[in-house]
Scaffold this motif. Structure first.
Motif, PDB file in Angstrom:
ATOM      1  N   SER A  37      -0.327  12.049   0.425  1.00 18.85           N
ATOM      2  CA  SER A  37      -0.892  13.260   1.008  1.00 18.85           C
ATOM      3  C   SER A  37      -0.222  14.465   0.369  1.00 18.85           C
ATOM      4  O   SER A  37       0.853  14.351  -0.230  1.00 18.85           O
ATOM      5  CB  SER A  37      -0.687  13.274   2.525  1.00 18.85           C
ATOM      6  OG  SER A  37       0.681  13.222   2.854  1.00 18.85           O
ATOM      7  N   SER A  60       0.841  -1.189   0.000  1.00 18.42           N
ATOM      8  CA  SER A  60       0.000   0.000   0.000  1.00 18.42           C
ATOM      9  C   SER A  60       0.878   1.241   0.000  1.00 18.42           C
ATOM     10  O   SER A  60       1.970   1.234   0.583  1.00 18.42           O
ATOM     11  CB  SER A  60      -0.905   0.032   1.236  1.00 18.42           C
ATOM     12  OG  SER A  60      -1.745  -1.087   1.302  1.00 18.42           O
ATOM     13  N   CYS A  61       0.387   2.285  -0.615  1.00 16.36           N
ATOM     14  CA  CYS A  61       1.082   3.571  -0.622  1.00 16.36           C
ATOM     15  C   CYS A  61       0.030   4.652  -0.400  1.00 16.36           C
ATOM     16  O   CYS A  61      -0.844   4.846  -1.255  1.00 16.36           O
ATOM     17  CB  CYS A  61       1.812   3.781  -1.932  1.00 16.36           C
ATOM     18  SG  CYS A  61       2.508   5.444  -2.139  1.00 16.36           S
ATOM     19  N   VAL A  62       0.127   5.325   0.729  1.00 14.68           N
ATOM     20  CA  VAL A  62      -0.808   6.398   1.050  1.00 14.68           C
ATOM     21  C   VAL A  62      -0.166   7.736   0.701  1.00 14.68           C
ATOM     22  O   VAL A  62       0.964   8.024   1.138  1.00 14.68           O
ATOM     23  CB  VAL A  62      -1.200   6.376   2.532  1.00 14.68           C
ATOM     24  CG1 VAL A  62      -2.170   7.495   2.839  1.00 14.68           C
ATOM     25  CG2 VAL A  62      -1.805   5.026   2.902  1.00 14.68           C
ATOM     26  N   TYR A  94      -2.335   0.513  -4.512  1.00 16.00           N
ATOM     27  CA  TYR A  94      -1.992  -0.821  -4.038  1.00 16.00           C
ATOM     28  C   TYR A  94      -1.219  -1.586  -5.111  1.00 16.00           C
ATOM     29  O   TYR A  94      -1.352  -1.325  -6.306  1.00 16.00           O
ATOM     30  CB  TYR A  94      -3.252  -1.607  -3.699  1.00 16.00           C
ATOM     31  CG  TYR A  94      -4.147  -0.949  -2.682  1.00 16.00           C
ATOM     32  CD1 TYR A  94      -5.246  -0.197  -3.078  1.00 16.00           C
ATOM     33  CD2 TYR A  94      -3.893  -1.072  -1.319  1.00 16.00           C
ATOM     34  CE1 TYR A  94      -6.079   0.411  -2.148  1.00 16.00           C
ATOM     35  CE2 TYR A  94      -4.722  -0.470  -0.378  1.00 16.00           C
ATOM     36  CZ  TYR A  94      -5.807   0.270  -0.803  1.00 16.00           C
ATOM     37  OH  TYR A  94      -6.629   0.876   0.123  1.00 16.00           O
ATOM     38  N   ARG A 152      -6.032   1.539  -7.456  1.00 18.23           N
ATOM     39  CA  ARG A 152      -6.032   2.757  -6.664  1.00 18.23           C
ATOM     40  C   ARG A 152      -7.406   2.987  -6.068  1.00 18.23           C
ATOM     41  O   ARG A 152      -8.425   2.629  -6.662  1.00 18.23           O
ATOM     42  CB  ARG A 152      -5.611   3.958  -7.515  1.00 18.23           C
ATOM     43  CG  ARG A 152      -6.533   4.313  -8.646  1.00 18.23           C
ATOM     44  CD  ARG A 152      -5.891   5.342  -9.596  1.00 18.23           C
ATOM     45  NE  ARG A 152      -5.539   6.564  -8.895  1.00 18.23           N
ATOM     46  CZ  ARG A 152      -4.619   7.425  -9.349  1.00 18.23           C
ATOM     47  NH1 ARG A 152      -3.993   7.193 -10.493  1.00 18.23           N
ATOM     48  NH2 ARG A 152      -4.347   8.524  -8.662  1.00 18.23           N
ATOM     49  N   LYS A 161      -9.363   7.136  -0.725  1.00 15.12           N
ATOM     50  CA  LYS A 161      -8.392   6.947   0.359  1.00 15.12           C
ATOM     51  C   LYS A 161      -6.999   7.439  -0.011  1.00 15.12           C
ATOM     52  O   LYS A 161      -6.063   7.266   0.771  1.00 15.12           O
ATOM     53  CB  LYS A 161      -8.320   5.456   0.733  1.00 15.12           C
ATOM     54  CG  LYS A 161      -9.608   4.903   1.306  1.00 15.12           C
ATOM     55  CD  LYS A 161      -9.443   3.440   1.694  1.00 15.12           C
ATOM     56  CE  LYS A 161     -10.727   2.894   2.310  1.00 15.12           C
ATOM     57  NZ  LYS A 161     -10.598   1.456   2.679  1.00 15.12           N
ATOM     58  N   SER A 162      -6.866   8.009  -1.198  1.00 14.76           N
ATOM     59  CA  SER A 162      -5.551   8.477  -1.673  1.00 14.76           C
ATOM     60  C   SER A 162      -4.495   7.383  -1.535  1.00 14.76           C
ATOM     61  O   SER A 162      -3.360   7.627  -1.090  1.00 14.76           O
ATOM     62  CB  SER A 162      -5.109   9.725  -0.900  1.00 14.76           C
ATOM     63  OG  SER A 162      -5.981  10.804  -1.148  1.00 14.76           O
ATOM     64  N   THR A 163      -4.859   6.205  -1.954  1.00 17.63           N
ATOM     65  CA  THR A 163      -3.994   5.036  -1.773  1.00 17.63           C
ATOM     66  C   THR A 163      -3.882   4.257  -3.075  1.00 17.63           C
ATOM     67  O   THR A 163      -4.873   4.065  -3.785  1.00 17.63           O
ATOM     68  CB  THR A 163      -4.544   4.121  -0.667  1.00 17.63           C
ATOM     69  OG1 THR A 163      -4.646   4.866   0.554  1.00 17.63           O
ATOM     70  CG2 THR A 163      -3.633   2.921  -0.444  1.00 17.63           C
TER      71      THR A 163
END
Length: 122
Positions: A25, A21-23, A82, A74, A78-80
């Motif tokens: 911001s 996962s990559c969050v 995968y 994506r 969640k701005s994530t």
């Protein structure tokens, strides 16, 4: 300030699965292309998979070495982003990095996460 935080790496046996996962911001996540890259010590970092932003329909692309085994996706809410990795092989062992490509006025800026180690070994 754009920040990318990866998680989900670890040790897995050959044939196993992991999900990275990559969050993100500090950016308008849905607009921008997101990528997963990997790097082995002594070798160049290589593109594993990419997913386009919403304006490009979220299309995906993959390195030949992972096609049929890895899936990038994506969740814009969640701005994530995968990376689902199945049928893992020892040669998939690497540090995996998330990359964001942000285009502003025809200029593209790139941002990288800190990386997460994936080790495939019995």
């Amino acid at each position: 300030q754009v920040q990318l935080v990866e998680s989900g790496g670890g040790l897995v046996q050959p044939g196993g699965s992991l999900r990275l996962s990559c969050v993100a911001s500090g950016m308008t996540f849905s607009r921008n292309r997101m990528e997963w890259h990997r790097q082995v010590p002594g070798k160049q970092r290589e593109l594993v998979a990419g997913v386009a932003g919403i304006a490009s329909g979220g299309t995906t692309d993959y390195a030949d070495s992972v096609k049929g085994r890895f899936t990038i996706s994506r969740d814009n809410a969640k701005s994530t982003v995968y990376l689902q990795m199945n049928s893992l092989k020892p040669e998939d062992t690497a540090v995996y990095y998330c990359r964001a490509a942000i285009t502003v006025l025809s200029r593209t800026y790139e941002y990288w996460g800190q990386g997460t180690q994936v080790t495939v070994s019995s």
